[in-house]
Write a protein that holds these residues in place. Structure first.
Motif, PDB file in Angstrom:
ATOM      1  N   GLU A 302       1.748 -11.908   1.626  1.00 54.22           N
ATOM      2  CA  GLU A 302       2.042 -12.018   3.054  1.00 54.22           C
ATOM      3  C   GLU A 302       3.483 -12.412   3.343  1.00 54.22           C
ATOM      4  N   ALA A 303       4.358 -12.220   2.393  1.00 52.54           N
ATOM      5  CA  ALA A 303       5.794 -12.364   2.659  1.00 52.54           C
ATOM      6  C   ALA A 303       6.363 -10.960   2.831  1.00 52.54           C
ATOM      7  N   PRO A 304       7.298 -10.774   3.761  1.00 51.61           N
ATOM      8  CA  PRO A 304       7.829  -9.425   3.989  1.00 51.61           C
ATOM      9  C   PRO A 304       8.809  -9.008   2.912  1.00 51.61           C
ATOM     10  N   ARG A 314       0.909  -8.083   8.928  1.00 49.91           N
ATOM     11  CA  ARG A 314       1.513  -9.333   8.467  1.00 49.91           C
ATOM     12  C   ARG A 314       2.377  -9.138   7.228  1.00 49.91           C
ATOM     13  N   SER A 315       2.537  -7.895   6.783  1.00 48.70           N
ATOM     14  CA  SER A 315       3.503  -7.616   5.724  1.00 48.70           C
ATOM     15  C   SER A 315       4.847  -7.199   6.314  1.00 48.70           C
ATOM     16  N   ALA A 316       4.926  -7.091   7.641  1.00 48.66           N
ATOM     17  CA  ALA A 316       6.151  -6.647   8.297  1.00 48.66           C
ATOM     18  C   ALA A 316       7.144  -7.796   8.421  1.00 48.66           C
ATOM     19  N   LEU A 317       8.421  -7.438   8.485  1.00 50.58           N
ATOM     20  CA  LEU A 317       9.460  -8.446   8.684  1.00 50.58           C
ATOM     21  C   LEU A 317       9.360  -9.051  10.080  1.00 50.58           C
ATOM     22  N   VAL A 373       2.480  -2.591   4.079  1.00 51.40           N
ATOM     23  CA  VAL A 373       3.597  -1.822   3.542  1.00 51.40           C
ATOM     24  C   VAL A 373       3.597  -1.822   2.019  1.00 51.40           C
ATOM     25  N   TRP A 374       3.108  -2.901   1.402  1.00 50.02           N
ATOM     26  CA  TRP A 374       3.071  -2.956  -0.070  1.00 50.02           C
ATOM     27  C   TRP A 374       2.164  -1.866  -0.640  1.00 50.02           C
ATOM     28  N   ASP A 375       1.119  -1.470   0.140  1.00 47.40           N
ATOM     29  CA  ASP A 375       0.141  -0.514  -0.367  1.00 47.40           C
ATOM     30  C   ASP A 375       0.614   0.933  -0.250  1.00 47.40           C
TER      31      ASP A 375
END
Length: 445
Positions: A302-304, A314-317, A373-375
């Protein structure tokens, strides 16, 4: 002397204050202080208190030394943990040159200058930070595993837990210093906690963050614990960030709010986000100033890691919360990249500068992303125009060095010292032979 200064002198007498600590910060946000007696308070207000600035990293250049501290009477508060008999108080200070001019190297001055710029446009900048940190049983010692005070998780209610007692004590001290707390809870990592401060103007918030970090460490020591705001103290557990809600008000009205617009977000709000996104690589070295910061950003918890925005993402900046769509004052932007260990004066200044650049240059906001976004695959991210944040401090400093916006916002002296100091940090880090390298390589070659 003005009325505020007279009120402080009266409070010093009424509360039997024995020492007044004058607080200020160096370039990276480390708290510094000197103590004066009540007899010297009037002189401190009218003339300032002299210090040797050459001993403070980044405060003066090699050919300078003498500086002045001038206390801000609006920040006078008792240090509640020091007791009520022979009490101790504190005031935040502005750093001045010997001729009484604001010091170019003072981080608080950097933020005040940026706020003055937006005030000329009739705007006020408000911030609301969610501050995460870890509590451990003892200090870190080389080679020994860290021992968190508990093994609870997100929002867990720990019966008779040390964390609950800790948060209660810390909040009582904060509120005793007129710092209003909105929420507190256990965070996702073992021994990890969060304290959220209420909305305030950015300068007050930055002062309050410096105070909160001091209170948290003092309370921890008093309970035989150790607190750290280190971005990523443990490999396998989440890092500590400082998600911060940002908004601009104009004439008492939330300039980010537009009834009927998507997420209630005005054109100004969209341009502000566009500025945050376009200049993310440039300010990342300030909002995430430590080598360790990038372990948090690229830890996939959960950190961008990528430059994008969204609503539920919640993966967004940058995220646009939508808790109370009918309440105009609640429209805001949540910036999720900031470290708890940043210098809040410089961090708020560069975020405001980036957002304001988006407004002044009328940046268009790209499409939002609601995917984790990580996925996504690298090709999918490229197709969506999603760029990565710097993956380490070295790359962040490359972007920072080439940024005219950062140089203009921070001023030449802060910009040059910060760049030099952080390059030195990277060099020291690069020279280390780590335990990982020994474990992975020593017996194989």
């Amino acid at each position: 002397m003005d009325q505020l200064q007279d009120d402080v002198i009266r409070r010093v007498t009424d509360h039997d204050v024995r020492f007044i600590r004058l607080w200020f910060c160096d370039i990276v946000g480390t708290l510094k202080s000197i103590a004066i007696s009540p007899a010297d308070l009037e002189t401190a207000f009218t003339e300032g208190v002299g210090i040797d600035g050459s001993t403070i990293e980044g405060l003066t250049r090699s050919f300078e030394s003498d500086m002045l501290l001038r206390p801000d009477p609006r920040t006078f508060e008792l240090l509640t943990w020091r007791g009520t008999s022979n009490a101790t108080a504190r005031m935040m200070c502005d750093v001045l040159t010997p001729d009484g001019e604001p010091a170019a190297s003072d981080p608080r001055r950097v933020l005040k200058d940026m706020l003055a710029r937006v005030e000329q446009k009739g705007l006020d900048f408000y911030t609301h930070p969610e501050i995460e940190f870890y509590l451990f049983q003892e200090p870190y010692r080389n080679g020994r595993a860290l021992q968190p005070i508990d093994h609870a998780g997100y929002f867990d209610h720990v019966h008779r837990g040390n964390g609950q007692d800790f948060r209660r004590a810390a909040i009582e001290h904060l509120e005793g210093m007129n710092i209003q707390v909105e929420f507190s809870h256990h965070e996702n990592g073992p021994g990890q906690n969060e304290i959220d401060l209420r909305y305030a103007d950015a300068l007050t918030t930055a002062d309050n963050i410096i105070t909160l970090r001091t209170v948290v460490k003092e309370v921890a020591l008093g309970m035989d614990q150790v607190a750290t705001f280190m971005p990523k103290p443990m490999i396998e557990h989440p890092g500590s960030g400082m998600h911060t809600h940002l908004s601009l008000f104009q004439g008492g009205r939330n300039a980010f709010h537009e009834p009927g617009a998507e997420y209630g977000l005005s054109r100004m709000g969209r341009q502000f986000i566009a500025g945050l996104l376009r200049h993310a690589g440039e300010y990342c070295a300030v909002t995430n100033q430590w080598v360790n910061s990038y372990k948090r950003l690229w830890g996939a918890q959960e950190a961008p890691s990528y430059v994008c925005w969204g609503h539920n993402n919640r993966s967004a900046l940058v995220r646009v919360p939508f808790h109370k769509p009918t309440k105009g004052t609640s429209s805001r932007v949540e910036f999720r990249g900031l470290d708890s260990a940043s210098n809040p004066y410089l961090a708020f200044a560069v975020l405001l500068a980036a957002g304001l650049e988006g407004i002044e240059q009328e940046y268009e906001l790209p499409e939002g992303s609601e995917d984790a976004v990580w996925d996504l695959t690298e090709r999918e991210r490229q197709a969506m125009g999603i760029e990565p944040l710097p993956t380490d401090l070295f790359r962040a400093l490359e972007s920072f060095e080439g940024s005219e916006l950062m140089a203009r916002t921070l001023g030449e002296q802060v910009f040059e010292f910060f760049l030099r100091d952080k390059r030195n940090e990277w060099s020291r880090y690069r020279e280390q032979v780590t335990a990982y390298e020994l474990d992975a390589t020593f017996g194989r070659v």
